[in-house]
Structure formats: C-alpha cells, structure tokens
Design a protein around this motif. Structure first.
Motif, mmCIF file in Angstrom:
data_model
loop_
_atom_site.group_PDB
_atom_site.id
_atom_site.type_symbol
_atom_site.label_atom_id
_atom_site.label_comp_id
_atom_site.label_asym_id
_atom_site.label_seq_id
_atom_site.Cartn_x
_atom_site.Cartn_y
_atom_site.Cartn_z
ATOM 1 N N VAL A 23 34.966 24.069 -20.267
ATOM 2 C CA VAL A 23 34.925 25.503 -19.954
ATOM 3 C C VAL A 23 35.355 25.729 -18.505
ATOM 4 O O VAL A 23 36.150 26.626 -18.216
ATOM 5 C CB VAL A 23 33.504 26.085 -20.206
ATOM 6 N N LEU A 24 34.843 24.896 -17.595
ATOM 7 C CA LEU A 24 35.228 25.038 -16.185
ATOM 8 C C LEU A 24 36.730 24.825 -16.006
ATOM 9 O O LEU A 24 37.382 25.570 -15.266
ATOM 10 C CB LEU A 24 34.443 24.059 -15.314
ATOM 11 N N GLY A 29 41.051 25.689 -13.835
ATOM 12 C CA GLY A 29 42.170 24.772 -13.672
ATOM 13 C C GLY A 29 41.731 23.505 -12.961
ATOM 14 O O GLY A 29 40.651 23.436 -12.361
ATOM 15 N N GLY A 30 42.548 22.475 -13.043
ATOM 16 C CA GLY A 30 42.205 21.130 -12.570
ATOM 17 C C GLY A 30 41.817 21.011 -11.108
ATOM 18 O O GLY A 30 40.762 20.476 -10.773
ATOM 19 N N ALA A 35 37.569 20.670 -6.767
ATOM 20 C CA ALA A 35 36.991 21.224 -5.532
ATOM 21 C C ALA A 35 35.568 21.729 -5.791
ATOM 22 O O ALA A 35 34.671 21.507 -4.977
ATOM 23 C CB ALA A 35 37.873 22.352 -4.997
ATOM 24 N N LEU A 36 35.359 22.389 -6.932
ATOM 25 C CA LEU A 36 34.028 22.864 -7.298
ATOM 26 C C LEU A 36 33.058 21.691 -7.428
ATOM 27 O O LEU A 36 31.946 21.743 -6.908
ATOM 28 C CB LEU A 36 34.085 23.642 -8.615
ATOM 29 N N ASP A 38 33.276 18.732 -6.057
ATOM 30 C CA ASP A 38 33.035 18.169 -4.730
ATOM 31 C C ASP A 38 32.013 18.995 -3.951
ATOM 32 O O ASP A 38 31.080 18.451 -3.357
ATOM 33 C CB ASP A 38 34.339 18.069 -3.932
ATOM 34 N N ARG A 39 32.179 20.315 -3.949
ATOM 35 C CA ARG A 39 31.239 21.198 -3.248
ATOM 36 C C ARG A 39 29.844 21.117 -3.863
ATOM 37 O O ARG A 39 28.840 21.030 -3.152
ATOM 38 C CB ARG A 39 31.723 22.643 -3.278
ATOM 39 N N ALA A 40 29.804 21.153 -5.182
ATOM 40 C CA ALA A 40 28.511 21.132 -5.872
ATOM 41 C C ALA A 40 27.782 19.811 -5.637
ATOM 42 O O ALA A 40 26.562 19.799 -5.445
ATOM 43 C CB ALA A 40 28.706 21.368 -7.370
ATOM 44 N N MET A 41 28.493 18.708 -5.623
ATOM 45 C CA MET A 41 27.845 17.417 -5.386
ATOM 46 C C MET A 41 27.358 17.328 -3.940
ATOM 47 O O MET A 41 26.294 16.763 -3.673
ATOM 48 C CB MET A 41 28.784 16.261 -5.728
#
Length: 124
Positions: A23-24, A29-30, A35-36, A38-41
C-alpha cells in the motif's frame, strides 16, 4: 552439589505485513517509501531510547505517551509484532500490574531491538 543456572535467551520474531508495504509503495512510490522507512526507523530508535529511560526512571505517564507513539509508527509500517507487544504493554500499564508490565516491557525491548536491527519476517 553445584546449582545449575539456566540462562534463557528468548528470540522474538518481528512480523512485517507485506500488504502494508505494498500500500505504501502504491501511494508513494519506491524512493519515497525508502525515505519514509529510513525516517520511521530513526524515529523508532528515538522512541525506543525514550521508553527505556522513562521506564527506568518510573515516568509512567511519559512511558505511556512514548508507547502510543511507538505503536503508531509500528502500525504505519506494518510491523505487526511490535504493535501487538506494544498493545500488551499498554494493557499492563493501564491495569497497574507492575509484574506483568516488567515482563511485557522486557519483551517489547527485545522486539524493538530486533525491529531496529531489521530482523523482519513477512507475515505472508
């Protein structure tokens, strides 16, 4: 007679919901998904540190807030196990059961470590 001490080394499997990742990818998109993630982790690492500090210092109000934040991140990424264990910790916190809270917090700490190390299994 010498006493034997058994050291338990539990290993928590962190389940990732591949449907959530699909879904993400469809929405963003890839490159944006990477990036999402990476930020979330990075945010998850900060929350993990906050949780440990708040639990150790007995700041249960702050612990509860950080726990909710951690669960939102886990749900957004599809980290099922992390979200489930976070829910268990929340239940123990709400009930005021210090013994159960200690046990579930230890499990959550292990699960967070595994999630941050990228040790995910697909739920499919």
């Amino acid at each position: 007679m010498a006493a034997m001490v058994t050291q338990l080394c539990p290993h928590e499997r962190v389940w990732l919901d591949p449907a959530r990742i699909r879904v993400l990818y469809a929405e963003l998109g890839g490159a944006e998904v990477q990036a999402l993630l990476d930020r979330a982790m990075g945010e998850l690492a900060l929350v993990s540190r906050d949780l440990a500090l708040q639990y150790r210092t007995g700041n249960l109000a702050g612990f509860g807030r950080s726990l909710r934040r951690m669960r939102r991140i886990a749900d957004h990424l599809g980290l099922r196990t992390l979200s489930q264990v976070g829910d268990d910790v929340s239940t123990c916190l709400e009930r005021g059961d210090a013994t159960a809270l200690s046990a579930t917090w230890a499990r959550l700490a292990r699960t967070l470590d595994q999630a941050l190390a990228g040790g995910w299994d697909n739920a499919d």
